[in-house]
Design an enzyme around this catalytic site. Structure first.
Site, PDB file in Angstrom:
ATOM      1  N   TYR A  93     102.170  17.413  53.607  1.00  0.00           N
ATOM      2  CA  TYR A  93     103.952  16.671  54.029  1.00  0.00           C
ATOM      3  C   TYR A  93     104.571  16.856  55.051  1.00  0.00           C
ATOM      4  O   TYR A  93     104.922  17.782  55.360  1.00  0.00           O
ATOM      5  CB  TYR A  93     104.314  16.274  52.621  1.00  0.00           C
ATOM      6  CG  TYR A  93     104.201  14.558  51.671  1.00  0.00           C
ATOM      7  CD1 TYR A  93     103.716  14.087  51.839  1.00  0.00           C
ATOM      8  CD2 TYR A  93     102.002  15.646  50.798  1.00  0.00           C
ATOM      9  CE1 TYR A  93     103.297  13.087  50.517  1.00  0.00           C
ATOM     10  CE2 TYR A  93     101.517  14.847  50.288  1.00  0.00           C
ATOM     11  CZ  TYR A  93     101.878  13.537  49.642  1.00  0.00           C
ATOM     12  OH  TYR A  93     101.472  12.737  49.020  1.00  0.00           O
ATOM     13  N   HIS A 121      99.106   1.804  44.997  1.00  0.00           N
ATOM     14  CA  HIS A 121      99.039   2.738  45.493  1.00  0.00           C
ATOM     15  C   HIS A 121      98.574   4.182  43.887  1.00  0.00           C
ATOM     16  O   HIS A 121      99.344   3.990  43.151  1.00  0.00           O
ATOM     17  CB  HIS A 121     100.364   3.210  46.153  1.00  0.00           C
ATOM     18  CG  HIS A 121     100.249   4.763  46.237  1.00  0.00           C
ATOM     19  ND1 HIS A 121      99.073   4.908  47.583  1.00  0.00           N
ATOM     20  CD2 HIS A 121     100.145   5.867  46.180  1.00  0.00           C
ATOM     21  CE1 HIS A 121      99.328   6.562  47.617  1.00  0.00           C
ATOM     22  NE2 HIS A 121      99.935   6.874  47.424  1.00  0.00           N
TER      23      HIS A 121
END
Length: 679
Positions: free
Chosen positions: A204, A395
């Site tokens: 990330y 999601h």
């Protein structure tokens, strides 16, 4: 770079749809050998599909529950002087079989020197429930195959070889947007600039962005993803968070946007003040193209106009083979207009808070976790007339199979806001709501996520890594309110008690699991609020801020993929009769997940007690945790919705009792000109 080639092909779909006379189009393979166009006809429970294949032989498209042949609902067509089409199904990796119930209506077919084209109609929800798949909002995995020869009477089609593939689409058209043509809209890009990807399965990257100088108030109207062709297969998702900060922090955020290169998200290298960037502005995931607002709706940009000036771009990269030397320059193109629109929109994230206490046992076919957006939250923040839902992005990660955003009003369940019973991790596209869906004050939203972990031998936890799980829905709605987050956490103490834990140790105190779970959870809420207060008190970036950041982001030793879980779950220790005291992380990863333990956990995470979270964007990190967190509360009680059965004509079969051999030509539907057949 097949992914990038496919994305370039997708840019042609609007032109293709217009040429075919049907509403939507999709290029199913990178070379353009097979293109489909379609129009769903909800009023008549049907869909018209046109297949254009670069072959003079047979072509087939199938609707598959998982992208494989087994269980696929297939339509095969070809032209040999007359046009043919068959309603078929597959029982394995072999030639498909004819359905007993013929639900395909061939409308027309033709052939030229290079292509075979045929158009057919079939039900969206068929009465042949054994062999026909229902089509609609859910992700449809379209499998396809071609061959240069027509089928041979009595023998069937020749094997397609490598001319086959699979592509996920939303056949109801809810995932298809019209993006501005070049020069049609002003835009700017928030993106990465040669970000080096580490040799890690999951990474990330977070970077701080500042709105360009737009002079006057403008309205954001939508976005489109821009993928770097060199790294497109590795980009899993982007989330653009708007930053809500006090005036004395603007100079520091200017400096971040100007000179900070970005860092690994939520690590000690990420400036702690970036935690003020928590309100979702844009959410994109793999397989999607973007999202556009209705023509009368926009979002303000710039803090002086009620929007945000500073944003944090979170980029999630998935690199399962740990390839090296990768540098990414992907981003998000933001469209805006200077002609202000009459209505302003907002984004609301709903679901299970991203936490390691979201647990999914190994070896499960369909394990459900549920989260609650409480009616007390919508009652507090929504206007009396409610809000209109424009689009929803669902999601989850690799184990996700089903997502269902449920809607409860006055103790009764209404039809789902959105659902996907055939979720595809690699196709996460916002879906426009075709029906008018309005959320009123006091309404409760429940997000149920189903997971399959039959291929896993250890517990799956919530978290950021691709092998972790999430259960989230991002709702674009209007008119805009201050509400931007509404979800829940499970009560860890209750499920630890049911899993056989005798006592837990929190901050040096040994407590029963239920009360210990309360102390541990509420203590985490308070710790985060205290950190926010310390950051708010600082006028400049100092050594004290660095110390706050080190404490806030401290993590246990481990790989990039498990540090989040170890950091969260090592702050509690658990005791089980006859076993030594271990951290909660060690206990959960070492325990034996027999059926009694699975059943006990399922009862708690799908109907047990939860802590509510209700976030507004006035100041994202609240100075008092009780302004955002509350509980624990019982799972809401309500009258569940009873699904309506599809009305079938009297005498119709619901499935084939026997199976025919393939392509006995006497059973073919044969059409020489466009015609309609009674079903």
């Amino acid at each position: 770079m097949q992914v990038y080639t496919m994305r370039r092909c997708l840019a042609l779909t609007l032109l293709l749809a217009a040429a075919s006379g049907l509403q939507h189009s999709a290029v199913l393979d990178p070379d353009g050998d097979l293109v489909i166009h379609w129009t769903p006809e909800e009023d008549s429970n049907s869909i018209v599909i046109r297949v254009e294949a670069r072959t003079r032989g047979w072509a087939a498209v199938g609707f598959s529950p998982n992208g494989a042949m087994t269980g696929a609902d297939i339509v095969m067509g070809w032209v040999d002087g007359t046009a043919h089409a068959q309603d078929m199904h597959a029982v394995g990796n072999s030639a498909p079989l004819l359905d007993d119930s013929d639900d395909v209506e061939l409308l027309e077919g033709s052939e030229n020197s290079t292509h075979t084209v045929f158009t057919f109609r079939r039900p969206l929800r068929s009465c042949d429930t054994e062999h026909d798949l229902s089509l609609g909002m859910d992700t449809t995995r379209l499998i396809w195959a071609l061959h240069e020869s027509d089928p041979t009477p009595g023998r069937g089609p020749s094997y397609h070889g490598t001319r086959r593939g699979v592509r996920s689409v939303s056949l109801d058209g809810s995932g298809v947007f019209r993006f501005p043509a070049p020069g049609e809209s002003e835009s700017f890009v928030f993106g990465n600039s040669e970000v080096a990807l580490p040799e890690a399965v999951t990474y990330y990257h977070c970077s701080l962005k500042k709105l360009p100088d737009l002079r006057d108030k403008v309205h954001y109207t939508g976005y489109r993803v821009k993928l770097d062709p060199a790294t497109a297969p590795y980009v899993h998702h982007f989330v653009l968070y708007s930053c809500t900060i006090p005036a004395h922090m603007h100079d520091q955020f200017d400096e971040y946007a100007r000179s900070h290169p970005g860092s690994e998200c939520y690590s000690k290298n990420m400036p702690p003040r970036w935690s003020f960037c928590e309100s979702v502005g844009v959410a994109w995931a793999v397989g999607g193209e973007g999202d556009m607002l209705p023509d009368h709706v926009g979002m303000p940009l710039g803090h002086e106009h009620g929007g945000s000036t500073y944003f944090m771009l979170e980029s999630h990269f998935d690199n399962p083979h740990k390839h090296t030397g990768l540098k990414d320059s992907s981003g998000i193109e933001m469209f805006f207009t200077r002609s202000l629109r009459p209505v302003e929109a907002g984004i609301l994230s709903v679901g299970h808070s991203v936490t390691s206490t979201q647990l999914i046992p190994p070896g499960q076919k369909n394990f459900i976790t549920a989260s609650v957006c409480a009616g007390t939250c919508t009652e507090k923040h929504l206007p009396i007339e409610g809000v209109q839902i424009h689009s929803v992005l669902l999601h989850a990660h690799l184990a996700g199979r089903t997502l269902n955003l449920r809607h409860v009003r006055n103790g009764r369940e209404l039809p789902s806001v959105a659902h996907d019973w055939t979720y595809d991790f690699n196709f996460q596209q916002s879906r426009i709501m075709s029906q008018k869906v309005r959320i009123l004050p006091g309404d409760t939203l429940l997000l149920d996520c189903g997971y399959n972990t039959e291929d896993r031998t250890n517990v799956t936890m919530g978290g950021f890594a691709t092998r972790n799980e999430m259960c989230l829905a991002f709702l674009t709605y209007y008119p805009r309110t201050h509400l931007h987050g509404c979800g829940s956490y499970p009560h860890v103490g209750h499920y630890l008690k049911d899993l056989g834990v005798r006592a837990v140790e929190v901050t040096g105190l040994e407590l029963p699991p239920v009360s210990g779970g309360d102390v541990w959870t509420v203590g985490g809420f308070k710790y985060k609020a205290d950190g926010a207060n310390q950051l708010m008190a600082l006028k400049n970036e100092t050594e004290d801020e660095e110390n706050i950041g080190s404490a806030t982001n401290a993590s246990a030793e481990g790989s990039r993929d498990d540090w989040f879980n170890k950091a969260q779950l090592s702050t509690m220790k658990v005791s089980v009769e006859g076993s030594p005291t271990v951290t909660l992380y060690e206990y959960l990863t070492q325990m034996s997940w027999g059926q009694p333990a699975v059943d006990a956990l399922q009862a708690q995470v799908n109907g047990g007690q939860v802590f509510h979270r209700c976030q507004n964007d006035k100041l994202v990190l609240q100075s008092d945790y009780r302004e955002e967190h509350a509980g624990p509360f019982s799972y809401p009680e309500f009258e569940p919705l009873v699904a309506e059965a599809t009305a079938c004509p009297q005498g119709r079969t619901s499935g084939a009792a026997g199976r025919h051999s393939l392509l006995s030509l006497v059973s073919l539907t044969v059409v020489t000109t466009a015609s309609r057949l009674l079903l």
